[in-house]
Design an enzyme around this catalytic site. Structure first.
Site, mmCIF file in Angstrom:
data_model
loop_
_atom_site.group_PDB
_atom_site.id
_atom_site.type_symbol
_atom_site.label_atom_id
_atom_site.label_comp_id
_atom_site.label_asym_id
_atom_site.label_seq_id
_atom_site.Cartn_x
_atom_site.Cartn_y
_atom_site.Cartn_z
ATOM 1 N N GLY A 47 0.834 -1.216 0.000
ATOM 2 C CA GLY A 47 0.000 0.000 0.000
ATOM 3 C C GLY A 47 0.859 1.252 0.000
ATOM 4 O O GLY A 47 2.093 1.193 -0.066
ATOM 5 N N ARG A 53 -12.166 8.810 11.196
ATOM 6 C CA ARG A 53 -11.371 7.572 11.236
ATOM 7 C C ARG A 53 -12.144 6.434 11.897
ATOM 8 O O ARG A 53 -11.982 5.282 11.532
ATOM 9 C CB ARG A 53 -10.043 7.824 11.955
ATOM 10 C CG ARG A 53 -9.127 8.808 11.225
ATOM 11 C CD ARG A 53 -7.847 9.009 11.969
ATOM 12 N NE ARG A 53 -7.001 10.063 11.409
ATOM 13 C CZ ARG A 53 -7.078 11.353 11.755
ATOM 14 N NH1 ARG A 53 -7.966 11.760 12.647
ATOM 15 N NH2 ARG A 53 -6.273 12.236 11.212
ATOM 16 N N GLN A 88 -4.697 -10.637 13.253
ATOM 17 C CA GLN A 88 -3.247 -10.424 13.340
ATOM 18 C C GLN A 88 -2.750 -10.490 14.786
ATOM 19 O O GLN A 88 -1.632 -10.935 15.043
ATOM 20 C CB GLN A 88 -2.867 -9.100 12.663
ATOM 21 C CG GLN A 88 -3.070 -9.231 11.142
ATOM 22 C CD GLN A 88 -2.735 -7.991 10.357
ATOM 23 O OE1 GLN A 88 -2.357 -6.969 10.922
ATOM 24 N NE2 GLN A 88 -2.890 -8.067 9.049
ATOM 25 N N VAL A 143 -0.623 1.411 12.960
ATOM 26 C CA VAL A 143 -0.801 2.627 12.158
ATOM 27 C C VAL A 143 -2.210 2.649 11.560
ATOM 28 O O VAL A 143 -2.852 3.695 11.476
ATOM 29 C CB VAL A 143 0.271 2.688 11.036
ATOM 30 C CG1 VAL A 143 0.020 3.849 10.090
ATOM 31 C CG2 VAL A 143 1.670 2.785 11.640
ATOM 32 N N ASN A 160 -5.998 2.733 10.811
ATOM 33 C CA ASN A 160 -7.014 3.450 11.605
ATOM 34 C C ASN A 160 -8.275 2.648 11.873
ATOM 35 O O ASN A 160 -8.627 1.792 11.080
ATOM 36 C CB ASN A 160 -7.393 4.741 10.861
ATOM 37 C CG ASN A 160 -6.370 5.833 11.111
ATOM 38 O OD1 ASN A 160 -5.888 5.993 12.215
ATOM 39 N ND2 ASN A 160 -6.067 6.594 10.065
ATOM 40 N N ASP A 193 0.836 13.214 14.437
ATOM 41 C CA ASP A 193 0.199 14.411 15.019
ATOM 42 C C ASP A 193 1.249 15.245 15.776
ATOM 43 O O ASP A 193 1.259 16.476 15.699
ATOM 44 C CB ASP A 193 -0.925 13.989 15.968
ATOM 45 C CG ASP A 193 -1.851 12.978 15.322
ATOM 46 O OD1 ASP A 193 -2.550 13.341 14.378
ATOM 47 O OD2 ASP A 193 -1.834 11.793 15.740
ATOM 48 N N ARG A 250 3.364 16.978 13.267
ATOM 49 C CA ARG A 250 2.593 18.061 12.642
ATOM 50 C C ARG A 250 2.536 19.276 13.563
ATOM 51 O O ARG A 250 2.669 20.422 13.123
ATOM 52 C CB ARG A 250 1.157 17.591 12.375
ATOM 53 C CG ARG A 250 1.034 16.642 11.207
ATOM 54 C CD ARG A 250 -0.343 15.973 11.161
ATOM 55 N NE ARG A 250 -0.499 15.214 9.934
ATOM 56 C CZ ARG A 250 -1.444 14.316 9.732
ATOM 57 N NH1 ARG A 250 -2.342 14.047 10.682
ATOM 58 N NH2 ARG A 250 -1.522 13.681 8.574
ATOM 59 N N HIS A 297 -5.901 9.260 18.146
ATOM 60 C CA HIS A 297 -5.484 9.754 16.822
ATOM 61 C C HIS A 297 -6.774 9.999 16.029
ATOM 62 O O HIS A 297 -7.212 9.181 15.223
ATOM 63 C CB HIS A 297 -4.605 8.714 16.120
ATOM 64 C CG HIS A 297 -4.298 9.109 14.697
ATOM 65 N ND1 HIS A 297 -3.610 10.255 14.360
ATOM 66 C CD2 HIS A 297 -4.615 8.519 13.507
ATOM 67 C CE1 HIS A 297 -3.499 10.342 13.059
ATOM 68 N NE2 HIS A 297 -4.111 9.308 12.516
HETATM 69 P P1 NAD Z 1 -3.555 1.713 1.258
HETATM 70 O O1 NAD Z 1 -4.951 1.339 0.882
HETATM 71 O O2 NAD Z 1 -2.701 2.416 0.251
HETATM 72 O O3 NAD Z 1 -2.751 0.431 1.725
HETATM 73 C C1 NAD Z 1 -3.284 -0.483 2.618
HETATM 74 C C2 NAD Z 1 -2.745 -1.839 2.205
HETATM 75 O O4 NAD Z 1 -3.166 -2.770 3.185
HETATM 76 C C3 NAD Z 1 -3.294 -2.326 0.856
HETATM 77 O O5 NAD Z 1 -2.213 -2.677 0.007
HETATM 78 C C4 NAD Z 1 -4.137 -3.539 1.230
HETATM 79 O O6 NAD Z 1 -4.106 -4.562 0.230
HETATM 80 C C5 NAD Z 1 -3.478 -3.981 2.521
HETATM 81 N N1 NAD Z 1 -4.335 -4.789 3.394
HETATM 82 C C6 NAD Z 1 -5.673 -4.695 3.586
HETATM 83 N N2 NAD Z 1 -6.074 -5.637 4.448
HETATM 84 C C7 NAD Z 1 -4.972 -6.314 4.834
HETATM 85 C C8 NAD Z 1 -4.756 -7.409 5.684
HETATM 86 N N3 NAD Z 1 -5.757 -8.024 6.327
HETATM 87 N N4 NAD Z 1 -3.495 -7.874 5.828
HETATM 88 C C9 NAD Z 1 -2.469 -7.298 5.164
HETATM 89 N N5 NAD Z 1 -2.625 -6.251 4.323
HETATM 90 C C10 NAD Z 1 -3.859 -5.775 4.167
HETATM 91 O O7 NAD Z 1 -3.670 2.561 2.611
HETATM 92 P P2 NAD Z 1 -2.530 3.453 3.295
HETATM 93 O O8 NAD Z 1 -2.645 4.840 2.791
HETATM 94 O O9 NAD Z 1 -1.233 2.749 3.248
HETATM 95 O O10 NAD Z 1 -3.103 3.499 4.803
HETATM 96 C C11 NAD Z 1 -3.143 2.338 5.594
HETATM 97 C C12 NAD Z 1 -3.827 2.624 6.924
HETATM 98 O O11 NAD Z 1 -3.052 3.571 7.676
HETATM 99 C C13 NAD Z 1 -5.207 3.261 6.804
HETATM 100 O O12 NAD Z 1 -6.077 2.697 7.772
HETATM 101 C C14 NAD Z 1 -4.957 4.731 7.094
HETATM 102 O O13 NAD Z 1 -6.122 5.380 7.560
HETATM 103 C C15 NAD Z 1 -3.911 4.588 8.191
HETATM 104 N N6 NAD Z 1 -3.104 5.784 8.495
HETATM 105 C C16 NAD Z 1 -2.814 6.039 9.802
HETATM 106 C C17 NAD Z 1 -2.028 7.116 10.151
HETATM 107 C C18 NAD Z 1 -1.693 7.415 11.597
HETATM 108 O O14 NAD Z 1 -1.136 8.503 11.858
HETATM 109 N N7 NAD Z 1 -1.978 6.556 12.564
HETATM 110 C C19 NAD Z 1 -1.528 7.953 9.142
HETATM 111 C C20 NAD Z 1 -1.835 7.669 7.822
HETATM 112 C C21 NAD Z 1 -2.638 6.578 7.492
HETATM 113 C C1 LMR Z 2 -3.669 11.026 9.015
HETATM 114 O O1 LMR Z 2 -3.743 11.559 10.122
HETATM 115 O O2 LMR Z 2 -3.170 11.599 8.024
HETATM 116 C C2 LMR Z 2 -4.161 9.602 8.844
HETATM 117 O O3 LMR Z 2 -4.748 9.134 10.013
HETATM 118 C C3 LMR Z 2 -5.054 9.427 7.671
HETATM 119 C C4 LMR Z 2 -6.412 10.044 7.902
HETATM 120 O O4 LMR Z 2 -7.416 9.332 7.732
HETATM 121 O O5 LMR Z 2 -6.477 11.225 8.232
#
Ligand code: NAD
Ligand code: LMR
Length: 325
Positions: free
Chosen positions: A14, A98, A112, A129, A131, A159, A162, A187
């Protein structure tokens, strides 16, 4: 060179995974003397794309990358793993919060958590990570009863970073001089970015910023930054999220800087009146793979009220997935 360590990344094909894999493999997380074995997990339909990531990793010829395992089997991905970054989950789109992802993503973290429990090194350190990160970390930990709950954390470092960047612009000082920022709570849009203890060159910044700026600019800007990025990019933050994940793991394992602290989502131990049973972001100091919550900070009534709002949201998220715990 030390012995290699096994690092699992889920969702490795991803957006965030594509950034993370290369930065970790090149030594940016644990340093140039620490060889890495990457264990990359994806869902079955994404295996061809994951194979492309593996080919590119090979083509970088990183001296710190010992081996790469790419799989759609969680038991294989977590086998003997010492560090795991759980990214694989659905991201939100425009107009969503989220925690709208909670039901869709919760099952992933149940599964997992069990795979970690059954296969990983018992000292594994896990960063969630995907959400909603705090509650997903709670679910994963609850499904891994043989792993110390303290070893499950959620990412609020983005955060935190940022908030530092926003202050750096406002005060016209380098981000490295801004110390003791705090993100409290979830978050999510209820998080509380608290500048009351921030210093620049050991001096409080309080007389340089107004209450009005804090309440009408700074706090909402940090709370809504993720949504702003989704609006601008049409996709959620990726490079900055990967960078924050590297910072989180680096500091947890190798130690946070002297005279400073970082924000991490960790199990509440009752500090600051936040009741146990949720993963809440606190200011922590890290050393050699452990962390301690910074104690005895004075809190204004405004701060206490904001901290309760974000605690309440985490309790509600917990109630919504209680059957998975
Ligand atoms: P993305 O869709 O580009 O990538 C997610 C990947 O996870 C995909 O390739 C998908 O095939 C894979 N996937 C889905 N289910 C799975 C599973 N059961 N096992 C293994 N892989 C699996 O999304 P992204 O932009 O990489 O974001 C991923 C997550 O991170 C989202 O939930 C997003 O909201 C979150 N995020 C959190 C933060 C934070 O600060 N905590 C920041 C940014 C994004
Ligand atoms: C972020 O803070 O950028 C990530 O959690 C992605 C989102 O859904 O905002």
């Amino acid at each position: 060179m030390k012995n290699p360590v096994r690092v699992t990344i889920t969702g490795a094909a991803g957006q965030i995974g594509y950034q993370l894999a290369f930065r970790i493999a090149s030594g940016q997380m644990f340093g140039q003397n620490q060889p890495i074995i990457l264990q990359l997990l994806e869902i079955t339909p994404a295996l061809p794309a994951l194979n492309g990531v593996v080919m590119e990793l090979e083509d970088c010829a990183f001296s710190t990358l010992n081996d790469v395992i790419a799989t759609d089997d969680a038991n294989t991905a977590f086998k003997d793993s010492e560090y795991a970054i759980l990214v694989g989950a659905m991201p939100r789109g425009p107009g969503m919060e989220r925690n709208d992802l909670l039901q869709a993503n919760a099952k992933i973290f149940t599964h997992q958590g069990k795979a970690i429990n059954d296969n990983a090194n018992k000292e594994i350190r896990v960063l969630v990570v995907g959400n909603p990160a705090n509650t997903n970390a709670l679910i994963a930990s609850s499904n891994a009863p043989n792993i110390d709950p303290q070893n499950f954390t959620a990412m609020t470092r983005l955060d935190h970073n940022r908030a530092i960047a926003h202050l750096s612009k406002k005060l016209n000082v380098s981000s490295q001089n801004i110390k003791k920022m705090i993100i409290w709570g979830n978050h999510s849009a209820t998080q509380y970015p608290d500048v009351d203890h921030v210093t620049v060159d050991d001096t409080s910044i309080k007389d340089q910023i107004s209450d009005d700026w804090l309440k009408s600019d700074f706090i909402p800007a940090i709370q809504q930054r993720g949504a702003e990025i989704i609006k601008a990019r049409g996709a959620s933050s990726a490079a900055s999220a990967a960078s924050a994940a590297i910072d989180h793991m680096h500091d947890w394992v190798l130690g946070s800087a002297e005279n400073n602290w970082v924000s991490m989502g960790v199990f509440s131990d009752g500090s600051y009146g936040i009741k146990p049973g949720i993963i809440y972001s606190f200011p922590v100091r890290c050393s050699q793979g452990s962390y301690e919550i910074i104690q005895d900070l004075s809190l204004t009534e405004f701060s206490q009220e904001r901290m309760r709002v974000t605690e309440k949201e985490l309790r509600e998220e917990r109630t919504a997935i209680e059957e998975l715990l």
